[in-house]
Motif scaffolding. Structure first.
Motif, PDB file in Angstrom:
ATOM      1  N   ALA A  65       0.832  -1.209   0.000  1.00 26.95           N
ATOM      2  CA  ALA A  65       0.000   0.000   0.000  1.00 26.95           C
ATOM      3  C   ALA A  65       0.870   1.264   0.000  1.00 26.95           C
ATOM      4  CB  ALA A  65      -0.942   0.003   1.199  1.00 26.95           C
ATOM      5  N   ASP A  66       1.989   1.230   0.716  1.00 27.81           N
ATOM      6  CA  ASP A  66       2.909   2.372   0.727  1.00 27.81           C
ATOM      7  C   ASP A  66       3.492   2.621  -0.665  1.00 27.81           C
ATOM      8  OD1 ASP A  66       2.669   2.826   3.534  1.00 27.81           O
ATOM      9  OD2 ASP A  66       4.148   1.245   3.901  1.00 27.81           O
ATOM     10  N   VAL A  67       3.892   1.555  -1.315  1.00 30.17           N
ATOM     11  CA  VAL A  67       4.467   1.667  -2.657  1.00 30.17           C
ATOM     12  C   VAL A  67       3.406   2.165  -3.640  1.00 30.17           C
ATOM     13  CG1 VAL A  67       5.551   0.399  -4.556  1.00 30.17           C
ATOM     14  CG2 VAL A  67       6.208  -0.078  -2.182  1.00 30.17           C
ATOM     15  N   GLU A  68       2.213   1.607  -3.562  1.00 31.37           N
ATOM     16  CA  GLU A  68       1.132   2.040  -4.453  1.00 31.37           C
ATOM     17  C   GLU A  68       0.771   3.502  -4.212  1.00 31.37           C
ATOM     18  OE1 GLU A  68      -1.778  -0.974  -3.543  1.00 31.37           O
ATOM     19  OE2 GLU A  68      -1.085  -2.248  -5.197  1.00 31.37           O
ATOM     20  N   ALA A  69       0.815   3.940  -2.966  1.00 27.68           N
ATOM     21  CA  ALA A  69       0.520   5.347  -2.647  1.00 27.68           C
ATOM     22  C   ALA A  69       1.556   6.262  -3.283  1.00 27.68           C
ATOM     23  CB  ALA A  69       0.468   5.549  -1.135  1.00 27.68           C
ATOM     24  N   MET A  70       2.805   5.842  -3.322  1.00 31.99           N
ATOM     25  CA  MET A  70       3.860   6.643  -3.951  1.00 31.99           C
ATOM     26  C   MET A  70       3.608   6.767  -5.442  1.00 31.99           C
ATOM     27  SD  MET A  70       6.600   8.328  -4.037  1.00 31.99           S
ATOM     28  CE  MET A  70       6.897   8.871  -5.688  1.00 31.99           C
ATOM     29  N   VAL A  71       3.230   5.680  -6.073  1.00 34.18           N
ATOM     30  CA  VAL A  71       2.936   5.702  -7.510  1.00 34.18           C
ATOM     31  C   VAL A  71       1.743   6.618  -7.782  1.00 34.18           C
ATOM     32  CG1 VAL A  71       2.220   4.313  -9.487  1.00 34.18           C
ATOM     33  CG2 VAL A  71       3.964   3.440  -7.912  1.00 34.18           C
ATOM     34  N   GLU A  72       0.719   6.519  -6.979  1.00 29.92           N
ATOM     35  CA  GLU A  72      -0.460   7.381  -7.143  1.00 29.92           C
ATOM     36  C   GLU A  72      -0.104   8.847  -6.937  1.00 29.92           C
ATOM     37  OE1 GLU A  72      -3.448   5.815  -4.513  1.00 29.92           O
ATOM     38  OE2 GLU A  72      -3.520   3.918  -5.600  1.00 29.92           O
ATOM     39  N   LEU A  73       0.732   9.139  -5.942  1.00 33.67           N
ATOM     40  CA  LEU A  73       1.173  10.507  -5.686  1.00 33.67           C
ATOM     41  C   LEU A  73       1.955  11.040  -6.885  1.00 33.67           C
ATOM     42  CD1 LEU A  73       1.572  12.942  -3.751  1.00 33.67           C
ATOM     43  CD2 LEU A  73       3.605  11.743  -2.880  1.00 33.67           C
ATOM     44  N   ALA A  74       2.865  10.241  -7.413  1.00 30.83           N
ATOM     45  CA  ALA A  74       3.650  10.665  -8.576  1.00 30.83           C
ATOM     46  C   ALA A  74       2.751  10.924  -9.782  1.00 30.83           C
ATOM     47  CB  ALA A  74       4.709   9.614  -8.911  1.00 30.83           C
ATOM     48  N   ALA A  75       1.776  10.072  -9.996  1.00 27.55           N
ATOM     49  CA  ALA A  75       0.858  10.256 -11.127  1.00 27.55           C
ATOM     50  C   ALA A  75       0.013  11.519 -10.953  1.00 27.55           C
ATOM     51  CB  ALA A  75      -0.031   9.032 -11.285  1.00 27.55           C
ATOM     52  N   ARG A  76      -0.479  11.740  -9.736  1.00 27.85           N
ATOM     53  CA  ARG A  76      -1.318  12.921  -9.492  1.00 27.85           C
ATOM     54  C   ARG A  76      -0.520  14.209  -9.651  1.00 27.85           C
ATOM     55  NH1 ARG A  76      -2.093  15.828  -5.037  1.00 27.85           N
ATOM     56  NH2 ARG A  76      -1.286  14.246  -3.616  1.00 27.85           N
ATOM     57  N   LEU A  77       0.625  14.272  -8.990  1.00 29.32           N
ATOM     58  CA  LEU A  77       1.437  15.492  -9.071  1.00 29.32           C
ATOM     59  C   LEU A  77       2.023  15.672 -10.466  1.00 29.32           C
ATOM     60  CD1 LEU A  77       3.282  15.441  -5.622  1.00 29.32           C
ATOM     61  CD2 LEU A  77       1.280  16.778  -6.285  1.00 29.32           C
ATOM     62  N   GLY A  78       2.394  14.575 -11.108  1.00 28.38           N
ATOM     63  CA  GLY A  78       2.912  14.659 -12.481  1.00 28.38           C
ATOM     64  C   GLY A  78       1.871  15.229 -13.427  1.00 28.38           C
ATOM     65  N   GLY A  79       0.614  14.859 -13.213  1.00 29.80           N
ATOM     66  CA  GLY A  79      -0.466  15.372 -14.061  1.00 29.80           C
ATOM     67  C   GLY A  79      -0.728  16.855 -13.861  1.00 29.80           C
ATOM     68  N   GLU A  80      -0.264  17.416 -12.732  1.00 27.32           N
ATOM     69  CA  GLU A  80      -0.436  18.835 -12.475  1.00 27.32           C
ATOM     70  C   GLU A  80       0.643  19.690 -13.130  1.00 27.32           C
ATOM     71  OE1 GLU A  80      -0.550  19.256  -8.231  1.00 27.32           O
ATOM     72  OE2 GLU A  80      -2.406  18.099  -8.030  1.00 27.32           O
ATOM     73  N   ILE A  81       1.713  19.055 -13.587  1.00 27.62           N
ATOM     74  CA  ILE A  81       2.819  19.780 -14.212  1.00 27.62           C
ATOM     75  C   ILE A  81       2.592  19.787 -15.718  1.00 27.62           C
ATOM     76  CG2 ILE A  81       5.314  19.848 -14.565  1.00 27.62           C
ATOM     77  CD1 ILE A  81       5.563  18.150 -11.982  1.00 27.62           C
ATOM     78  N   SER A  82       2.662  20.946 -16.309  1.00 27.70           N
ATOM     79  CA  SER A  82       2.492  21.014 -17.773  1.00 27.70           C
ATOM     80  C   SER A  82       3.784  21.491 -18.431  1.00 27.70           C
ATOM     81  CB  SER A  82       1.333  21.951 -18.132  1.00 27.70           C
ATOM     82  OG  SER A  82       1.575  23.250 -17.653  1.00 27.70           O
ATOM     83  N   TYR A  83       4.226  20.719 -19.392  1.00 29.44           N
ATOM     84  CA  TYR A  83       5.433  21.064 -20.167  1.00 29.44           C
ATOM     85  C   TYR A  83       5.162  20.895 -21.631  1.00 29.44           C
ATOM     86  CZ  TYR A  83       8.535  21.536 -16.226  1.00 29.44           C
ATOM     87  OH  TYR A  83       9.162  21.983 -15.097  1.00 29.44           O
TER      88      TYR A  83
END
Length: 83
Positions: A65-83
């Motif tokens: 669950a900790d590992v999956e939470a990290m992946v979800e966090l990266a996906a969410r925050l990554g989606g907020e960055i626009s390049y």
């Protein structure tokens, strides 16, 4: 483990120099955002000129669950960055 965030609109152009520049900058920013969030702490690795997120799990109490939470966090925050 190492991984990088790749937005769906860039998946078909992985390897293109301009796409790789964008992914480098995006993932560099993502490491900063994840660490500033306080929800997880990661480092980075550069492999063959590509910037990757690096998650090092050393605590024996780390769960799936900790590992999956990290992946979800990266996906969410990554989606907020626009390049």
């Amino acid at each position: 483990t190492t991984f990088r965030y790749v937005p769906s609109d860039l998946k078909d152009s992985i390897g293109d120099p301009k796409t790789e520049e964008r992914l480098y900058a995006l993932n560099e920013e993502l490491v900063d955002r994840i660490n500033k969030s306080g929800q997880s702490y990661i480092s980075n690795a550069v492999v063959d000129g590509r910037f990757y997120l690096r998650m090092c799990v050393c605590n024996f109490r780390t769960s799936l669950a900790d590992v999956e939470a990290m992946v979800e966090l990266a996906a969410r925050l990554g989606g907020e960055i626009s390049y």
